[in-house]
Design a protein around this motif. Sequence first.
Motif, PDB file in Angstrom:
ATOM      1  N   GLY A  24      43.346  19.425  24.096  1.00  0.00           N
ATOM      2  CA  GLY A  24      44.234  20.046  23.131  1.00  0.00           C
ATOM      3  C   GLY A  24      44.385  19.290  21.836  1.00  0.00           C
ATOM      4  N   PHE A  25      44.010  18.009  21.804  1.00  0.00           N
ATOM      5  CA  PHE A  25      44.056  17.272  20.548  1.00  0.00           C
ATOM      6  C   PHE A  25      43.230  17.979  19.473  1.00  0.00           C
ATOM      7  CE2 PHE A  25      45.393  13.342  22.885  1.00  0.00           C
ATOM      8  CZ  PHE A  25      46.465  13.017  22.075  1.00  0.00           C
ATOM      9  N   ALA A  26      42.098  18.547  19.873  1.00  0.00           N
ATOM     10  CA  ALA A  26      41.210  19.199  18.902  1.00  0.00           C
ATOM     11  C   ALA A  26      41.880  20.397  18.251  1.00  0.00           C
ATOM     12  CB  ALA A  26      39.918  19.625  19.593  1.00  0.00           C
ATOM     13  N   VAL A  27      42.624  21.181  19.020  1.00  0.00           N
ATOM     14  CA  VAL A  27      43.248  22.368  18.441  1.00  0.00           C
ATOM     15  C   VAL A  27      44.412  21.984  17.528  1.00  0.00           C
ATOM     16  CG1 VAL A  27      45.054  23.017  20.095  1.00  0.00           C
ATOM     17  CG2 VAL A  27      43.672  24.777  19.069  1.00  0.00           C
ATOM     18  N   ILE A  28      45.056  20.842  17.784  1.00  0.00           N
ATOM     19  CA  ILE A  28      46.107  20.366  16.872  1.00  0.00           C
ATOM     20  C   ILE A  28      45.494  20.037  15.510  1.00  0.00           C
ATOM     21  CG2 ILE A  28      47.798  18.550  16.461  1.00  0.00           C
ATOM     22  CD1 ILE A  28      48.162  18.324  19.472  1.00  0.00           C
ATOM     23  N   ILE A  29      44.347  19.378  15.528  1.00  0.00           N
ATOM     24  CA  ILE A  29      43.660  19.057  14.280  1.00  0.00           C
ATOM     25  C   ILE A  29      43.222  20.329  13.561  1.00  0.00           C
ATOM     26  CG2 ILE A  29      41.612  17.943  13.307  1.00  0.00           C
ATOM     27  CD1 ILE A  29      41.801  15.917  15.619  1.00  0.00           C
ATOM     28  N   GLU A  30      42.702  21.297  14.314  1.00  0.00           N
ATOM     29  CA  GLU A  30      42.256  22.546  13.703  1.00  0.00           C
ATOM     30  C   GLU A  30      43.424  23.333  13.115  1.00  0.00           C
ATOM     31  OE1 GLU A  30      40.000  24.725  16.563  1.00  0.00           O
ATOM     32  OE2 GLU A  30      38.158  23.644  16.101  1.00  0.00           O
ATOM     33  N   LYS A  31      44.567  23.256  13.773  1.00  0.00           N
ATOM     34  CA  LYS A  31      45.743  23.907  13.197  1.00  0.00           C
ATOM     35  C   LYS A  31      46.083  23.313  11.842  1.00  0.00           C
ATOM     36  CE  LYS A  31      48.931  23.427  16.250  1.00  0.00           C
ATOM     37  NZ  LYS A  31      50.296  23.498  16.814  1.00  0.00           N
ATOM     38  N   GLY A  32      46.033  21.993  11.751  1.00  0.00           N
ATOM     39  CA  GLY A  32      46.353  21.328  10.494  1.00  0.00           C
ATOM     40  C   GLY A  32      45.367  21.655   9.388  1.00  0.00           C
ATOM     41  N   GLN A  33      44.128  21.949   9.765  1.00  0.00           N
ATOM     42  CA  GLN A  33      43.095  22.283   8.779  1.00  0.00           C
ATOM     43  C   GLN A  33      43.020  23.775   8.475  1.00  0.00           C
ATOM     44  OE1 GLN A  33      39.672  20.613  10.736  1.00  0.00           O
ATOM     45  NE2 GLN A  33      40.023  18.554   9.891  1.00  0.00           N
ATOM     46  N   GLY A  34      43.818  24.572   9.183  1.00  0.00           N
ATOM     47  CA  GLY A  34      43.811  26.011   8.948  1.00  0.00           C
ATOM     48  C   GLY A  34      42.724  26.771   9.675  1.00  0.00           C
ATOM     49  N   VAL A  35      41.952  26.088  10.533  1.00  0.00           N
ATOM     50  CA  VAL A  35      40.841  26.743  11.236  1.00  0.00           C
ATOM     51  C   VAL A  35      41.357  27.797  12.208  1.00  0.00           C
ATOM     52  CG1 VAL A  35      38.911  26.390  12.825  1.00  0.00           C
ATOM     53  CG2 VAL A  35      39.354  24.741  10.991  1.00  0.00           C
ATOM     54  N   VAL A  36      42.408  27.462  12.947  1.00  0.00           N
ATOM     55  CA  VAL A  36      42.938  28.386  13.950  1.00  0.00           C
ATOM     56  C   VAL A  36      43.442  29.668  13.298  1.00  0.00           C
ATOM     57  CG1 VAL A  36      44.736  28.726  15.694  1.00  0.00           C
ATOM     58  CG2 VAL A  36      43.520  26.545  15.569  1.00  0.00           C
ATOM     59  N   GLU A  37      44.161  29.548  12.206  1.00  0.00           N
ATOM     60  CA  GLU A  37      44.699  30.743  11.549  1.00  0.00           C
ATOM     61  C   GLU A  37      43.595  31.613  10.978  1.00  0.00           C
ATOM     62  OE1 GLU A  37      47.747  31.984  11.662  1.00  0.00           O
ATOM     63  OE2 GLU A  37      48.014  30.328  13.061  1.00  0.00           O
ATOM     64  N   ARG A  38      42.542  30.992  10.445  1.00  0.00           N
ATOM     65  CA  ARG A  38      41.427  31.793   9.918  1.00  0.00           C
ATOM     66  C   ARG A  38      40.735  32.557  11.032  1.00  0.00           C
ATOM     67  NH1 ARG A  38      40.704  27.215   6.522  1.00  0.00           N
ATOM     68  NH2 ARG A  38      39.007  26.394   7.810  1.00  0.00           N
ATOM     69  N   MET A  39      40.646  31.941  12.209  1.00  0.00           N
ATOM     70  CA  MET A  39      40.036  32.638  13.343  1.00  0.00           C
ATOM     71  C   MET A  39      40.928  33.782  13.830  1.00  0.00           C
ATOM     72  SD  MET A  39      38.308  29.712  15.748  1.00  0.00           S
ATOM     73  CE  MET A  39      36.744  28.961  15.303  1.00  0.00           C
ATOM     74  N   ARG A  40      42.234  33.560  13.802  1.00  0.00           N
ATOM     75  CA  ARG A  40      43.154  34.559  14.360  1.00  0.00           C
ATOM     76  C   ARG A  40      43.302  35.798  13.475  1.00  0.00           C
ATOM     77  NH1 ARG A  40      48.276  31.325  16.755  1.00  0.00           N
ATOM     78  NH2 ARG A  40      49.241  33.229  16.020  1.00  0.00           N
ATOM     79  N   VAL A  41      42.924  35.720  12.217  1.00  0.00           N
ATOM     80  CA  VAL A  41      42.986  36.914  11.371  1.00  0.00           C
ATOM     81  C   VAL A  41      41.718  37.766  11.508  1.00  0.00           C
ATOM     82  CG1 VAL A  41      44.520  35.823   9.706  1.00  0.00           C
ATOM     83  CG2 VAL A  41      42.050  35.715   9.335  1.00  0.00           C
ATOM     84  N   THR A  42      40.728  37.263  12.231  1.00  0.00           N
ATOM     85  CA  THR A  42      39.525  38.052  12.505  1.00  0.00           C
ATOM     86  C   THR A  42      39.784  38.946  13.715  1.00  0.00           C
ATOM     87  OG1 THR A  42      38.560  36.467  14.056  1.00  0.00           O
ATOM     88  CG2 THR A  42      38.171  36.079  11.702  1.00  0.00           C
ATOM     89  N   PRO A  43      38.921  39.956  13.944  1.00  0.00           N
ATOM     90  CA  PRO A  43      39.107  40.837  15.111  1.00  0.00           C
ATOM     91  C   PRO A  43      38.645  40.234  16.437  1.00  0.00           C
ATOM     92  CG  PRO A  43      37.211  41.553  13.833  1.00  0.00           C
ATOM     93  CD  PRO A  43      37.855  40.446  13.042  1.00  0.00           C
ATOM     94  N   ILE A  44      38.322  38.944  16.464  1.00  0.00           N
ATOM     95  CA  ILE A  44      37.859  38.302  17.698  1.00  0.00           C
ATOM     96  C   ILE A  44      38.982  38.301  18.737  1.00  0.00           C
ATOM     97  CG2 ILE A  44      37.181  36.075  18.705  1.00  0.00           C
ATOM     98  CD1 ILE A  44      35.549  35.515  16.300  1.00  0.00           C
ATOM     99  N   SER A  45      38.613  38.583  19.976  1.00  0.00           N
ATOM    100  CA  SER A  45      39.576  38.602  21.072  1.00  0.00           C
ATOM    101  C   SER A  45      40.262  37.254  21.224  1.00  0.00           C
ATOM    102  CB  SER A  45      38.845  38.955  22.378  1.00  0.00           C
ATOM    103  OG  SER A  45      39.600  38.606  23.505  1.00  0.00           O
ATOM    104  N   ARG A  46      41.574  37.276  21.457  1.00  0.00           N
ATOM    105  CA  ARG A  46      42.312  36.034  21.669  1.00  0.00           C
ATOM    106  C   ARG A  46      41.852  35.333  22.948  1.00  0.00           C
ATOM    107  NH1 ARG A  46      42.640  37.295  17.262  1.00  0.00           N
ATOM    108  NH2 ARG A  46      44.487  37.568  15.976  1.00  0.00           N
ATOM    109  N   LEU A  47      41.470  36.119  23.943  1.00  0.00           N
ATOM    110  CA  LEU A  47      40.922  35.527  25.161  1.00  0.00           C
ATOM    111  C   LEU A  47      39.626  34.789  24.857  1.00  0.00           C
ATOM    112  CD1 LEU A  47      40.828  35.083  28.200  1.00  0.00           C
ATOM    113  CD2 LEU A  47      39.850  37.376  28.460  1.00  0.00           C
ATOM    114  N   ALA A  48      38.805  35.352  23.984  1.00  0.00           N
ATOM    115  CA  ALA A  48      37.545  34.703  23.612  1.00  0.00           C
ATOM    116  C   ALA A  48      37.798  33.405  22.862  1.00  0.00           C
ATOM    117  CB  ALA A  48      36.694  35.646  22.771  1.00  0.00           C
ATOM    118  N   LEU A  49      38.846  33.367  22.020  1.00  0.00           N
ATOM    119  CA  LEU A  49      39.175  32.139  21.297  1.00  0.00           C
ATOM    120  C   LEU A  49      39.483  30.998  22.258  1.00  0.00           C
ATOM    121  CD1 LEU A  49      41.436  33.431  18.372  1.00  0.00           C
ATOM    122  CD2 LEU A  49      39.081  32.601  18.228  1.00  0.00           C
ATOM    123  N   LEU A  50      40.103  31.339  23.376  1.00  0.00           N
ATOM    124  CA  LEU A  50      40.404  30.328  24.388  1.00  0.00           C
ATOM    125  C   LEU A  50      39.198  30.049  25.273  1.00  0.00           C
ATOM    126  CD1 LEU A  50      42.507  28.555  25.919  1.00  0.00           C
ATOM    127  CD2 LEU A  50      42.949  30.563  27.338  1.00  0.00           C
TER     128      LEU A  50
END
Length: 249
Positions: free
Chosen positions: A74-100
Motif C-alpha cells: 500500500g505504500f505505492a498507492v499512497i505515493i500515487e495518490k500524492g502524484q495524482g495518478v490514482v485520480e487520473r485513473m479513476r476518471v477513466t471508464p476502467i473498472s474499479r475492480l480492475a484497478l485493484l
Amino acid sequence: MLLHDTTLIYGRYLRQSLRSRFALLFGVLTPLLYLLFFGPLLTELPLGGQGSSWQVLVPGLLLQLGLFGALFAGFAVIIEKGQGVVERMRVTPISRLALLLGRALRDATVFVFQAVLLVLAALGMGLRAPLAGVLIGFAFVALLTLSLASVSYALGMKVRTPQEFGPLINAVSMPSMLLSGLMLPMTLAPAWLDVLSHFVPFRYLVDAVRDAYVGHYTTPHMLYGTLVALGFTALSVTVGTRVFRTAGA
C-alpha cells in the motif's frame, strides 16, 4: 471488459517491477537469510511435525514472503495518490475492480517468482518435497499475496501519509508472524498460546502448506487452509474494490 482492464493495469505495473530488477531480487533477501542462518540450527531439533526441519521451515518462509511483502504494498498507492495518478485513473471508464486486481495480481506474480527462487535455494540446502506439494505452496503464496495486497491497497487509499501507514502495518504483521507459526510449529507452544494462534487465519495456511510439503493433500489442515485462503481472498478483494470506488470520491 473486466479482463481487458485488468490486463491493462497488470501490464503497466508489471513493467514497472521489471524495470527495477534490484528490488525484485532484494525482496527475497530476508527469507533467504532466515534460510541460510536459521535453518541449519533446526536440523537436529525435534520440531513436533512430520518431515524434515526444512519441510517445516520453508513453508513458513514462503508465507512470510507473502505476508510482509504484500502488507507493505500500500505504500505505492499512497505515493500515487500524492502524484495524482490514482485520480487520473479513476476518471477513466476502467473498472474499479480492475484497478485493484491489476495491482494485486502484479504483486502475486512478483512474490511467486521470489518464492521459486527461495525454494531453489532450499533444495540446494537439503529440502526434499514432492513437486505437487511445492506447487500447492506457490498457490497459497499467490492467494495470500492477492488478499493481503488488496487489504494493503485499501488501507493505503484511506490513510494520508506513509507515516500513518507504517505503524498500522507493523501492528498487524508482527503478531501475525508470531502467532501463525511461520518459524516453528505452534504445537511446540504452551497450550494457551496454541489456542490463541487458532484465531489468526494465517496459521491455517501455514499448516496446510506444511502438510503439502510432506505429501499429505487430503488432511483437515489442507481443507481448512484452502477454505480460509479462498474466503479471505474473496473478502479482501470485495472490500478493496469498494474502497477504490468510494475513497476520496
